[in-house]
Design a protein around this motif. Structure first.
Motif, PDB file in Angstrom:
ATOM      1  N   ARG A 282       0.817  -1.194  -0.057  1.00  0.00           N
ATOM      2  CA  ARG A 282      -0.012   0.048  -0.020  1.00  0.00           C
ATOM      3  C   ARG A 282       0.886   1.182  -0.026  1.00  0.00           C
ATOM      4  O   ARG A 282       0.630   2.167  -0.797  1.00  0.00           O
ATOM      5  CB  ARG A 282      -0.972  -0.106   1.148  1.00  0.00           C
ATOM      6  CG  ARG A 282      -1.810   1.006   1.532  1.00  0.00           C
ATOM      7  CD  ARG A 282      -2.908   1.274   2.346  1.00  0.00           C
ATOM      8  NE  ARG A 282      -2.478   0.890   3.773  1.00  0.00           N
ATOM      9  CZ  ARG A 282      -1.746   1.440   4.603  1.00  0.00           C
ATOM     10  NH1 ARG A 282      -1.920   2.673   4.351  1.00  0.00           N
ATOM     11  NH2 ARG A 282      -1.479   0.729   5.705  1.00  0.00           N
ATOM     12  N   LEU A 283       2.021   1.340   0.698  1.00  0.00           N
ATOM     13  CA  LEU A 283       2.697   2.362   1.070  1.00  0.00           C
ATOM     14  C   LEU A 283       3.639   2.726  -0.064  1.00  0.00           C
ATOM     15  O   LEU A 283       4.102   3.628  -0.756  1.00  0.00           O
ATOM     16  CB  LEU A 283       3.468   2.678   2.069  1.00  0.00           C
ATOM     17  CG  LEU A 283       2.553   2.473   3.580  1.00  0.00           C
ATOM     18  CD1 LEU A 283       3.428   2.626   4.872  1.00  0.00           C
ATOM     19  CD2 LEU A 283       1.594   3.703   3.433  1.00  0.00           C
TER      20      LEU A 283
ATOM     21  N   THR B 271       7.688   7.036   0.193  1.00  0.00           N
ATOM     22  CA  THR B 271       6.256   6.521  -0.281  1.00  0.00           C
ATOM     23  C   THR B 271       5.805   7.019  -1.254  1.00  0.00           C
ATOM     24  O   THR B 271       6.352   8.057  -1.815  1.00  0.00           O
ATOM     25  CB  THR B 271       5.365   6.813   1.122  1.00  0.00           C
ATOM     26  OG1 THR B 271       5.049   8.292   0.694  1.00  0.00           O
ATOM     27  CG2 THR B 271       5.672   6.613   2.383  1.00  0.00           C
ATOM     28  N   LYS B 272       4.733   6.344  -1.759  1.00  0.00           N
ATOM     29  CA  LYS B 272       4.094   6.595  -3.228  1.00  0.00           C
ATOM     30  C   LYS B 272       3.711   7.939  -3.114  1.00  0.00           C
ATOM     31  O   LYS B 272       3.349   8.664  -4.317  1.00  0.00           O
ATOM     32  CB  LYS B 272       2.927   5.606  -3.457  1.00  0.00           C
ATOM     33  CG  LYS B 272       1.766   5.655  -2.751  1.00  0.00           C
ATOM     34  CD  LYS B 272       0.702   4.676  -3.081  1.00  0.00           C
ATOM     35  CE  LYS B 272      -0.469   4.520  -2.401  1.00  0.00           C
ATOM     36  NZ  LYS B 272      -1.328   3.528  -2.995  1.00  0.00           N
ATOM     37  N   THR B 273       3.448   8.813  -1.977  1.00  0.00           N
ATOM     38  CA  THR B 273       3.045   9.973  -2.063  1.00  0.00           C
ATOM     39  C   THR B 273       4.109  10.864  -1.642  1.00  0.00           C
ATOM     40  O   THR B 273       3.886  12.151  -1.426  1.00  0.00           O
ATOM     41  CB  THR B 273       1.894  10.302  -0.729  1.00  0.00           C
ATOM     42  OG1 THR B 273       2.395   9.708   0.361  1.00  0.00           O
ATOM     43  CG2 THR B 273       0.523   9.644  -1.168  1.00  0.00           C
TER      44      THR B 273
ATOM     45  N   SER C  57       5.588   7.087   7.277  1.00  0.00           N
ATOM     46  CA  SER C  57       4.099   7.197   7.298  1.00  0.00           C
ATOM     47  C   SER C  57       3.661   6.762   8.761  1.00  0.00           C
ATOM     48  O   SER C  57       4.298   5.805   9.316  1.00  0.00           O
ATOM     49  CB  SER C  57       3.501   6.033   6.080  1.00  0.00           C
ATOM     50  OG  SER C  57       1.969   6.250   6.374  1.00  0.00           O
ATOM     51  N   LEU C  58       2.626   7.540   9.449  1.00  0.00           N
ATOM     52  CA  LEU C  58       2.247   7.213  10.562  1.00  0.00           C
ATOM     53  C   LEU C  58       0.870   6.458  10.326  1.00  0.00           C
ATOM     54  O   LEU C  58      -0.001   6.788   9.837  1.00  0.00           O
ATOM     55  CB  LEU C  58       1.659   8.295  11.197  1.00  0.00           C
ATOM     56  CG  LEU C  58       1.232   8.239  12.576  1.00  0.00           C
ATOM     57  CD1 LEU C  58       2.288   7.609  13.594  1.00  0.00           C
ATOM     58  CD2 LEU C  58       0.523   9.540  13.204  1.00  0.00           C
ATOM     59  N   GLU C  59       1.102   5.123  10.726  1.00  0.00           N
ATOM     60  CA  GLU C  59       0.001   4.032  10.568  1.00  0.00           C
ATOM     61  C   GLU C  59      -0.550   3.700  11.782  1.00  0.00           C
ATOM     62  O   GLU C  59      -0.012   3.207  12.830  1.00  0.00           O
ATOM     63  CB  GLU C  59       0.771   2.968   9.970  1.00  0.00           C
ATOM     64  CG  GLU C  59       1.289   3.214   8.265  1.00  0.00           C
ATOM     65  CD  GLU C  59       0.246   3.485   7.368  1.00  0.00           C
ATOM     66  OE1 GLU C  59      -0.803   2.811   7.429  1.00  0.00           O
ATOM     67  OE2 GLU C  59       0.404   4.381   6.537  1.00  0.00           O
ATOM     68  N   GLU C  60      -1.905   3.466  11.658  1.00  0.00           N
ATOM     69  CA  GLU C  60      -2.625   2.954  12.874  1.00  0.00           C
ATOM     70  C   GLU C  60      -2.983   1.390  12.661  1.00  0.00           C
ATOM     71  O   GLU C  60      -3.250   0.703  11.780  1.00  0.00           O
ATOM     72  CB  GLU C  60      -3.973   3.680  13.149  1.00  0.00           C
ATOM     73  CG  GLU C  60      -4.796   3.126  14.325  1.00  0.00           C
ATOM     74  CD  GLU C  60      -5.995   3.863  14.604  1.00  0.00           C
ATOM     75  OE1 GLU C  60      -5.912   5.178  15.378  1.00  0.00           O
ATOM     76  OE2 GLU C  60      -7.156   3.567  14.092  1.00  0.00           O
TER      77      GLU C  60
END
Length: 357
Positions: free
Chosen positions: A21-22, A90-92, A97-100
């Protein structure tokens, strides 16, 4: 020190999902790597390439500014020609990335980074020669010098006044001393803390300031053999203990950690000192406090890892590498030998290197 619930415990499926995903990558192999408070994974991807996915504990993930600065420092060293990892965007287009994520004790937020994988073996796994110990000292001093050139708007976050593993904050150990109740070294550690307050603190005004890697140890230095079968440093890992400090701190940390892998531990300090002083000669105050600061680092490792085992019993096998290895024996050895004898060994060895050059 992160609490037990703070350390992430992702499954391989969760790691695979993050990679996809990232970073839009497809994993072909995932395997865990050891870590003190975070969670690390080796990741090979079918698109080609090998990486390390670092999942930062939830406590430290609350300070993204510090994590971003550490990542910037790695990239900065890499640009300067050091064998440091770099972060994959990341792709962005973000460094992390802060992930829950729910690791079994409710959703928590973890900062995730994907770093380049560096070849080599940890220096802990080889028989350390005087030549590689000299290179460790030289690399530590060179890294500290280059960090002086690093610019970043948030350098102030490296002050880290309550960082329990920071050598400037040895008195913080006092509240963790109950973790070694019953250990004969408890009284020794208590005396070392008292000496630090009385002898090192007044001299700190004479120490030269720098940014410290802070954990330049045998598990965080990778080596490879060259064509002549000599080892060279091929990687510098784990910038999680970076802080504003002093050059002498970096040297003391390196000496302590390299001692615990050696059959002749007291001799180690002389070779590392020689390498360090080939780049950055110590002043009188720094030379006078080196022995005590090495004792302080031994004390931090003993006490804080014992405390961490109480918080993370499931991680005891890895943590025990630190407190059950010869480290305790060597702290006792240094304490019994005393400053005069150890200083003589270290500084006479370093002088021999200077005489040869």
């Amino acid at each position: 020190m992160a609490a037990r619930e703070s350390k992430p415990n992702l499954s391989h499926a969760q790691v695979s999902e993050l990679i996809s995903r990232l970073y839009c990558l497809t994993d072909s192999e995932i395997r865990p790597l050891p870590s003190f408070e975070d969670q690390n994974f080796f990741v090979s991807v079918s698109e080609g390439g090998e990486y390390v996915l670092k999942v930062v504990n939830s406590a430290d993930s609350q300070n993204p500014t510090l994590l971003e600065l550490q990542t910037h420092a790695m990239n900065f060293l890499h640009q300067k020609g050091f064998p440091a990892q770099t972060a994959i965007l990341t792709k962005t287009g973000n460094l992390m990335s802060l992930e829950e994520i729910d690791c079994g004790f409710g959703p928590q937020k973890y900062l995730v980074r994907l770093l380049t994988y560096l070849p080599g073996t940890t220096i802990a796994k080889i028989l350390s020669s005087p030549a590689i110990l000299y290179e460790v000292g030289k690399m530590a001093a060179t890294m500290d010098n280059v960090f002086q050139e690093m610019e970043h708007p948030n350098l102030g976050v490296l002050q880290r006044d309550n960082f329990s593993f920071g050598l400037a904050h040895v008195p913080l150990l006092e509240k963790y001393l109950p973790a070694i109740d019953g250990d004969p070294m408890q009284q020794v550690v208590s005396e070392i803390i008292t000496q630090f307050k009385a002898e090192a603190v007044p001299k700190m005004a004479s120490f030269r300031k720098c940014i410290n890697h802070g954990d330049f140890n045998d598990q965080n230095i990778l080596v490879m053999q060259d064509n002549q079968s000599r080892y060279k440093i091929s990687g510098i890992l784990d910038f999680g203990d970076m802080s504003s400090g002093y050059n002498i701190f970096e040297l003391a940390i390196a000496i302590m950690h390299m001692m615990i892998e050696s059959m002749t531990p007291v001799d180690v300090g002389g070779h590392i000192l020689a390498g360090y002083e080939s780049v950055f000669p110590l002043n009188e105050a720094e030379r006078d406090c080196l022995f005590l600061l090495v004792l302080c680092r031994f004390s931090q490792v003993l006490v804080l890892t014992r405390y961490a085992v109480l918080q993370q019993p499931e991680n005891e096998e890895y943590l025990a590498l630190w407190y059950s290895r010869p480290g305790i024996k060597y702290l006792s050895l240094l304490w019994e030998l005393g400053k005069h004898e150890v200083d003589r060994t270290w500084f006479e060895c370093a002088q021999k290197y200077r005489d040869q050059h």
